[in-house]
Design an enzyme around this catalytic site. Structure first.
Site, PDB file in Angstrom:
ATOM      1  N   ASN A  57      65.868 -20.273  33.056  1.00  0.00           N
ATOM      2  CA  ASN A  57      64.965 -20.337  34.210  1.00  0.00           C
ATOM      3  C   ASN A  57      63.584 -20.799  33.786  1.00  0.00           C
ATOM      4  OD1 ASN A  57      66.914 -19.004  35.845  1.00  0.00           O
ATOM      5  ND2 ASN A  57      66.119 -17.007  35.222  1.00  0.00           N
ATOM      6  N   LYS A 102      67.344 -14.940  31.066  1.00  0.00           N
ATOM      7  CA  LYS A 102      67.804 -13.988  30.043  1.00  0.00           C
ATOM      8  C   LYS A 102      68.612 -14.692  28.957  1.00  0.00           C
ATOM      9  CE  LYS A 102      67.706 -10.249  33.385  1.00  0.00           C
ATOM     10  NZ  LYS A 102      66.311  -9.909  33.084  1.00  0.00           N
ATOM     11  N   GLU A 141      73.246 -13.070  34.671  1.00  0.00           N
ATOM     12  CA  GLU A 141      72.505 -13.946  35.595  1.00  0.00           C
ATOM     13  C   GLU A 141      73.277 -15.220  35.902  1.00  0.00           C
ATOM     14  OE1 GLU A 141      67.721 -13.089  35.308  1.00  0.00           O
ATOM     15  OE2 GLU A 141      68.557 -14.643  34.021  1.00  0.00           O
ATOM     16  N   THR A 195      65.299   2.606  26.667  1.00  0.00           N
ATOM     17  CA  THR A 195      64.564   3.508  27.549  1.00  0.00           C
ATOM     18  C   THR A 195      63.291   2.846  28.066  1.00  0.00           C
ATOM     19  OG1 THR A 195      63.595   4.491  25.589  1.00  0.00           O
ATOM     20  CG2 THR A 195      65.473   5.620  26.544  1.00  0.00           C
ATOM     21  N   ALA A 239      57.766   2.751  26.045  1.00  0.00           N
ATOM     22  CA  ALA A 239      57.817   2.523  24.599  1.00  0.00           C
ATOM     23  C   ALA A 239      58.621   3.601  23.885  1.00  0.00           C
ATOM     24  CB  ALA A 239      56.385   2.485  24.061  1.00  0.00           C
ATOM     25  N   ASP A 240      59.663   4.112  24.552  1.00  0.00           N
ATOM     26  CA  ASP A 240      60.411   5.233  23.970  1.00  0.00           C
ATOM     27  C   ASP A 240      61.469   4.809  22.963  1.00  0.00           C
ATOM     28  OD1 ASP A 240      58.946   7.041  25.256  1.00  0.00           O
ATOM     29  OD2 ASP A 240      60.369   7.425  26.868  1.00  0.00           O
ATOM     30  N   GLY A 270      63.091  -7.285  26.105  1.00  0.00           N
ATOM     31  CA  GLY A 270      64.477  -6.809  26.038  1.00  0.00           C
ATOM     32  C   GLY A 270      65.428  -7.916  25.607  1.00  0.00           C
ATOM     33  N   ASP A 271      65.124  -9.138  26.025  1.00  0.00           N
ATOM     34  CA  ASP A 271      65.973 -10.270  25.625  1.00  0.00           C
ATOM     35  C   ASP A 271      65.844 -10.553  24.133  1.00  0.00           C
ATOM     36  OD1 ASP A 271      66.815 -10.612  28.250  1.00  0.00           O
ATOM     37  OD2 ASP A 271      65.099 -11.888  28.718  1.00  0.00           O
ATOM     38  N   GLY A 301      54.438 -14.644  27.709  1.00  0.00           N
ATOM     39  CA  GLY A 301      55.673 -15.403  27.903  1.00  0.00           C
ATOM     40  C   GLY A 301      56.874 -14.662  27.331  1.00  0.00           C
TER      41      GLY A 301
HETATM   42  O1  RIB Z   1      64.460 -10.818  31.091  1.00  0.00           O
HETATM   43  C1  RIB Z   1      63.373 -11.627  31.482  1.00  0.00           C
HETATM   44  C2  RIB Z   1      63.878 -12.839  32.194  1.00  0.00           C
HETATM   45  O2  RIB Z   1      64.508 -12.436  33.390  1.00  0.00           O
HETATM   46  C3  RIB Z   1      62.798 -13.804  32.620  1.00  0.00           C
HETATM   47  O3  RIB Z   1      62.530 -14.766  31.634  1.00  0.00           O
HETATM   48  C4  RIB Z   1      63.338 -14.371  33.917  1.00  0.00           C
HETATM   49  O4  RIB Z   1      63.654 -15.717  33.838  1.00  0.00           O
HETATM   50  C5  RIB Z   1      64.550 -13.527  34.269  1.00  0.00           C
HETATM   51  O5  RIB Z   1      65.720 -14.182  34.004  1.00  0.00           O
END
Ligand code: RIB
Length: 292
Positions: free
Chosen positions: A14, A43, A138, A206, A209-210, A238-239, A274
């Site tokens: 995205n 993601k 997604e 979690t 910041a856990d 998270g990604d 970003g």
């Molecule tokens: O996890 C973050 C992502 O979720 C963003 O970059 C956005 O594009 C969505 O897919």
């Protein structure tokens, strides 16, 4: 690099449009915000970039439109060292994510666009020969199911990040070795007992910041604390965690140890603007791990 283990990521790409707001609008309300910028995201792309920047030879399977956003995402994947061209489609524009940033936390609305064109054939082709297969939700579920099933059949380690949460994830668990969810997703999918019953190791990230909890059958929960940082933008943290985990596991590092490297990668991305950043490198991960 011929014998280097490959991480195959199947997922979304995205263009993230980030706007800073003091709060989210209510129905019928127009709010004025501040444009932060346009960033590569999705993601899938974030996780592929995270795996590559963590040191893994990484292949990424995604579909984008024939438009400027598609060019930006292709360039971004390439400059992070990710192997392979994103498939271009005339059927839809590149996916767009509207990211609303409130006090450093995000609310995101995704318009799937070309991501909805990803097929089971795309996914199956992409995971051939991979040591680790990593997918999220997604993109269409049949593509995710095909990636996981093909990866499992070929003996790859399969990882599903069930984000955004969808009931369909539960049926996919038969082909999943490691499931990654946050607390909200875990609840939306029926709770840890239900997810665990399918046999996968479950990692719950979690809130705040856990840190993360690893739930494994017959073993006590392992808690891995987060690294203390001053977050700048948590989008994609998270990604990065998922991508770095896949990259580290691909080298044969045990899961408990890989979780620390993954947490470090998440912290590095949260410290930058970003969803992806060149600041994420194997050296930066090592520095954070040795500082802690
Ligand atoms: O996890 C973050 C992502 O979720 C963003 O970059 C956005 O594009 C969505 O897919």
């Amino acid at each position: 690099m011929a014998n280097t283990p490959v991480v195959a990521v199947v997922g979304s790409a995205n263009l993230d449009l980030v706007v800073e707001v003091s709060r989210l609008p209510t129905v019928g309300e127009t709010l004025l915000g501040t444009a932060v910028g346009r960033f590569p995201g999705g993601k899938g792309l974030n996780q592929a970039v995270g795996a590559s920047r963590s040191g893994a030879q990484t292949r990424f399977c995604a579909v984008v439109g024939r438009d400027e956003a598609g060019d930006i995402l292709q360039d971004s994947a390439r400059s992070a060292g990710v192997v392979g061209d994103l498939r271009r489609t005339d059927a839809a524009p590149t996916g767009v994510a509207h990211v609303f940033s409130v006090d450093g936390d995000n609310s995101i609305i995704v318009a799937a666009g070309a991501n909805a064109e990803l097929t089971a054939t795309d996914a199956t082709d992409a995971v051939t020969g991979a040591a680790v297969v990593l997918a999220q939700l997604e993109v269409p579920v049949p593509a995710v199911a095909a990636a996981l099933a093909a990866g499992r059949a070929a003996g790859a380690l399969t990882i599903l990040n069930a984000a955004p949460a969808a009931e369909a994830a539960v049926a996919l668990l038969a082909d999943v070795d490691i499931l990654i969810v946050n607390e909200t997703e875990c609840e939306e999918l029926g709770g840890i007992e239900r997810l665990h019953a399918a046999g996968a190791d479950v990692i719950v990230r979690t809130a705040g910041a856990d840190g993360v909890d690893l739930h494994r059958a017959g073993q006590p929960v392992l808690h891995v604390p987060a690294f203390r940082i001053d977050p700048v933008d948590t989008t994609g943290a998270g990604d990065a965690f998922c991508g770095a985990l896949a990259a580290t596991l691909a080298t044969g590092v045990p899961l408990a140890e890989a979780l620390r490297a993954a947490s470090a990668a998440g912290a590095i991305v949260a410290g930058q603007l970003g969803a992806t950043t060149p600041a994420l490198t194997p050296e930066a991960i090592t520095t954070l791990l040795t500082r802690a």
